[in-house]
Design a protein around this motif. Structure first.
Motif, mmCIF file in Angstrom:
data_model
loop_
_atom_site.group_PDB
_atom_site.id
_atom_site.type_symbol
_atom_site.label_atom_id
_atom_site.label_comp_id
_atom_site.label_asym_id
_atom_site.label_seq_id
_atom_site.Cartn_x
_atom_site.Cartn_y
_atom_site.Cartn_z
ATOM 1 N N MET A 74 0.862 -0.823 0.092
ATOM 2 C CA MET A 74 -0.088 0.326 -0.160
ATOM 3 C C MET A 74 1.028 1.230 -0.270
ATOM 4 N N GLU A 75 1.654 0.899 1.093
ATOM 5 C CA GLU A 75 2.611 2.838 0.935
ATOM 6 C C GLU A 75 3.677 2.433 -0.576
ATOM 7 N N ASP A 76 3.823 1.656 -1.001
ATOM 8 C CA ASP A 76 5.226 1.767 -2.091
ATOM 9 C C ASP A 76 4.057 2.112 -3.048
ATOM 10 N N SER A 77 2.580 2.230 -3.074
ATOM 11 C CA SER A 77 0.838 2.612 -4.666
ATOM 12 C C SER A 77 1.230 4.030 -4.343
ATOM 13 N N PHE A 78 1.014 4.375 -2.789
ATOM 14 C CA PHE A 78 1.084 5.770 -2.304
ATOM 15 C C PHE A 78 2.645 6.466 -2.963
ATOM 16 N N ALA A 79 3.356 6.035 -2.891
ATOM 17 C CA ALA A 79 4.527 6.292 -2.754
ATOM 18 C C ALA A 79 4.745 6.715 -4.304
ATOM 19 N N GLU A 80 4.565 5.914 -5.466
ATOM 20 C CA GLU A 80 4.513 6.098 -6.799
ATOM 21 C C GLU A 80 3.621 6.440 -7.430
ATOM 22 N N LEU A 81 1.928 6.961 -6.888
ATOM 23 C CA LEU A 81 0.976 7.158 -7.235
ATOM 24 C C LEU A 81 1.785 9.189 -7.099
ATOM 25 N N MET A 82 1.943 9.410 -5.666
ATOM 26 C CA MET A 82 3.170 10.714 -5.695
ATOM 27 C C MET A 82 4.097 11.095 -6.414
ATOM 28 N N ARG A 83 4.951 9.998 -6.444
ATOM 29 C CA ARG A 83 6.397 10.914 -7.669
ATOM 30 C C ARG A 83 5.334 10.708 -8.453
ATOM 31 N N GLU A 84 4.158 10.395 -9.180
ATOM 32 C CA GLU A 84 3.990 10.634 -10.325
ATOM 33 C C GLU A 84 3.146 11.488 -10.745
ATOM 34 N N LEU A 85 2.630 12.324 -9.651
ATOM 35 C CA LEU A 85 2.313 13.189 -9.725
ATOM 36 C C LEU A 85 2.869 14.488 -9.752
ATOM 37 N N TYR A 86 4.226 14.273 -9.196
ATOM 38 C CA TYR A 86 5.049 14.998 -9.200
ATOM 39 C C TYR A 86 5.483 15.656 -10.476
ATOM 40 N N LEU A 87 5.893 14.720 -11.036
ATOM 41 C CA LEU A 87 6.694 14.335 -12.732
ATOM 42 C C LEU A 87 5.405 15.643 -13.555
ATOM 43 N N LEU A 88 4.037 14.585 -12.984
ATOM 44 C CA LEU A 88 3.416 15.307 -14.153
ATOM 45 C C LEU A 88 2.770 16.899 -14.016
ATOM 46 N N MET A 89 3.471 17.433 -12.561
ATOM 47 C CA MET A 89 3.126 19.073 -12.437
ATOM 48 C C MET A 89 4.594 19.433 -13.063
ATOM 49 N N GLU A 90 4.809 19.198 -13.143
ATOM 50 C CA GLU A 90 7.107 19.147 -13.351
ATOM 51 C C GLU A 90 6.819 19.212 -14.911
ATOM 52 N N ARG A 91 6.023 18.507 -15.886
ATOM 53 C CA ARG A 91 5.803 18.426 -16.593
ATOM 54 C C ARG A 91 4.630 19.457 -17.394
#
Length: 169
Positions: free
Chosen positions: A1-18
């Motif tokens: 569960m924690e890994d999927s949250f961390a992955e979701l957060m990372r993807e959100l940051y990457l999309l915001m940066e793009r």
């Protein structure tokens, strides 16, 4: 569960940066995106009687330094005029020239057209969900900022125009 949250957060940051880097907003021919935003800000702020550079920088989402460069370029292109404020020899107001007004109107039209294309691509229902979610995020940040002790005045607060200004000599 924690890994999927961390992955979701990372993807959100990457999309915001793009999104931040891509800023594909169309601009009228002959001006940069910052210059277009600046003219639209001058136009909008002028409708409310506030055309001081600090407020324009906030509205255009830029720094005073970058805004100063945009003003210089826009003035050289004959799209804005800067004037000393009455009663405050250090203050400056900015107005659009008739050509600047035309550019600002064209910038607004292009931006509106672009947003319609984005919304058509994404779909109305998804855009409504996005707006609802972004409202929650903004509310969270607004509440967190108002709860933090020792914060300065809110970003939309305007300084007292009477305070500390030296008379013109």
């Amino acid at each position: 569960m924690e890994d999927s949250f961390a992955e979701l957060m990372r993807e959100l940051y990457l999309l915001m940066e793009r999104m931040r880097r891509s800023r594909v907003a169309p601009t009228p021919e002959g001006v940069t995106p910052l210059e277009a935003r600046t003219m639209i800000a001058v136009d909008e702020m002028g409708r409310h009687g506030e055309t001081r550079p600090g407020r324009i920088a906030e509205f255009a989402h830029t720094t005073p330094s970058a805004l100063s460069q945009a003003f210089k370029s826009l003035e050289e292109k004959g799209l804005i005029e800067r004037h000393r404020s009455e009663g405050d020899c250090r203050g400056v107001t900015v107005t659009l020239t008739p050509e600047g007004e035309r550019f600002a109107a064209e910038g607004r039209r292009l931006h509106s057209e672009h947003m319609k294309e984005v919304m058509a691509y994404v779909g109305e229902e998804d855009v409504r969900h996005l707006v609802r979610i972004l409202r929650k995020i903004v509310d969270f940040h607004d509440n967190a900022a108002s709860a933090a002790p020792g914060d300065a005045a809110p970003a939309d607060a305007t300084p007292n125009p009477e305070g500390g200004e030296a008379p013109c000599a």
